[in-house]
Enzyme design. Structure first.
Site, PDB file in Angstrom:
ATOM      1  N   PHE A  54       0.808  -1.223   0.000  1.00  0.00           N
ATOM      2  CA  PHE A  54       0.000   0.000   0.000  1.00  0.00           C
ATOM      3  C   PHE A  54       0.841   1.274   0.000  1.00  0.00           C
ATOM      4  CE2 PHE A  54      -2.632   3.174   2.383  1.00  0.00           C
ATOM      5  CZ  PHE A  54      -3.682   3.280   1.473  1.00  0.00           C
ATOM      6  N   TYR A  55       2.058   1.210   0.513  1.00  0.00           N
ATOM      7  CA  TYR A  55       2.907   2.394   0.593  1.00  0.00           C
ATOM      8  C   TYR A  55       3.203   2.924  -0.813  1.00  0.00           C
ATOM      9  CZ  TYR A  55       3.918   0.905   5.425  1.00  0.00           C
ATOM     10  OH  TYR A  55       3.835   0.511   6.744  1.00  0.00           O
ATOM     11  N   SER A  56       2.828   4.166  -1.037  1.00  0.00           N
ATOM     12  CA  SER A  56       3.019   4.808  -2.345  1.00  0.00           C
ATOM     13  C   SER A  56       2.424   3.978  -3.472  1.00  0.00           C
ATOM     14  CB  SER A  56       4.507   5.078  -2.623  1.00  0.00           C
ATOM     15  OG  SER A  56       5.024   6.041  -1.738  1.00  0.00           O
TER      16      SER A  56
END
Length: 326
Positions: A58-60
């Site tokens: 999910f990060y970036s």
């Protein structure tokens, strides 16, 4: 660097782990670093002996994993890194692009492997809690990924204690791979995990890898002063909502006082406190500069006495009982 056992397993991880939420694309969050800025951080971490690297699909929107895949293997062999990632948050708009269905879990892992440029993930973890999750389906899907060789260990993040206990019990009953770790928010200002999660993990020798040991940077400086403002603090609504209580500011003040007493940085005191707590395996810290890594490594040598610990824990304000905040 000191290395410790990862819970009951024979795996050994560095006493602190590097979190990669701050690596990826600034189009996702203003403070995020692109690959050219992230490389010095990764290199410094590897050279310091940090072998636990934690990220999330999910990060970036996947870019954090992509940057790690592009850069990390220039500084370390695959075998020396314990690579952790997470899944569960939305990765697209369609109904099955999130959560813990077998469909999404397997698809998400395949996508993460491609972005990370690796054949396997050392530690696969759930991410944000989904209350309607079929826990048996989750446990079986995670175990099948271990059996397939795509994953070595499995764990959970920010899961309510009752659900985590149930998952561990289900795995034991069905002869499936049990959760080896719990990654929960834990710092001087956020200690709700002490109610149920941490005692359970200690009792059953489950690795505890807390995130936000610096309270998202809140404990590093008095953010009420304009000179101490950061891009993250000004734009991170979570910090503003959860770390601006009177007790939080008192904790930050005490951290600063103890740091001055020991001649170290406040961030090192906050991290040293987390390391001092019973059962903590490897706190996950974030870095947006290479010197942040150097500072975190130096915190391993910081020694808080009983008086320091008492002064810090006495500032605590409990939070309402709520599965979203533990």
């Amino acid at each position: 660097m000191e290395y410790v056992r990862f819970g009951r397993s024979s795996l050994r991880v560095s006493r602190i782990g590097l979190g990669a939420m701050g690596i990826g694309s600034p189009s996702w969050r203003k403070w995020i670093l692109e690959e050219n800025e992230a490389r010095p951080i990764l290199r410094t971490a590897v050279e310091a002996g940090i072998n636990l690297i934690d990220t999330c699909d999910f990060y970036s929107s996947g870019a954090s994993e992509t940057v790690l895949g592009n850069a990390l293997w220039d500084y370390a062999s695959r075998d020396e890194i314990v690579l952790a990632t997470k899944l569960g948050n939305p990765m697209s708009r369609h109904a099955n692009a999130r959560g813990y269905s077998r469909k999404h879990v397997i698809s998400a892992v395949d996508a993460s492997l491609a972005r990370l440029k690796t054949d396997y993930i050392d530690l696969l973890q759930t991410h944000i809690w989904q209350p309607d999750t079929d826990l048996e389906e989750l446990v079986v899907a995670f175990d099948d990924l271990v059996t397939s060789g795509k994953v070595r260990y499995v764990g959970a993040t920010t899961m309510p204690a009752w659900a985590f206990v149930h998952c561990v019990s289900l795995a034991k009953q069905m002869g499936r791979t049990p959760f080896a770790s719990m990654q929960c928010e834990y710092n001087i200002c956020h200690r709700e995990a002490e109610r149920e999660l941490l005692p359970f993990c200690r009792e059953y020798d489950i690795a505890i890898v807390p995130f936000s040991p610096l309270a998202r940077g809140f404990l590093c400086a008095d953010r009420r002063k304009a000179a101490n403002h950061t891009v993250r603090h000004e734009s991170d609504d979570y910090t503003l909502k959860h770390y601006h209580r009177p007790g939080d500011f008192m904790a930050q003040k005490r951290v600063a006082q103890i740091a001055e007493k020991h001649g170290v940085e406040p961030a090192q005191i906050a991290l040293a406190w987390a390391l001092r707590q019973p059962g903590i395996t490897s706190p996950i810290f974030g870095a947006t500069k290479a010197e942040h890594v150097t500072s975190a490594v130096a915190a391993l040598n910081a020694r808080l006495d009983d008086d320091d610990n008492r002064v810090l824990i006495d500032t605590y304000e409990t939070r309402p009982l709520d599965v979203r905040t533990h």
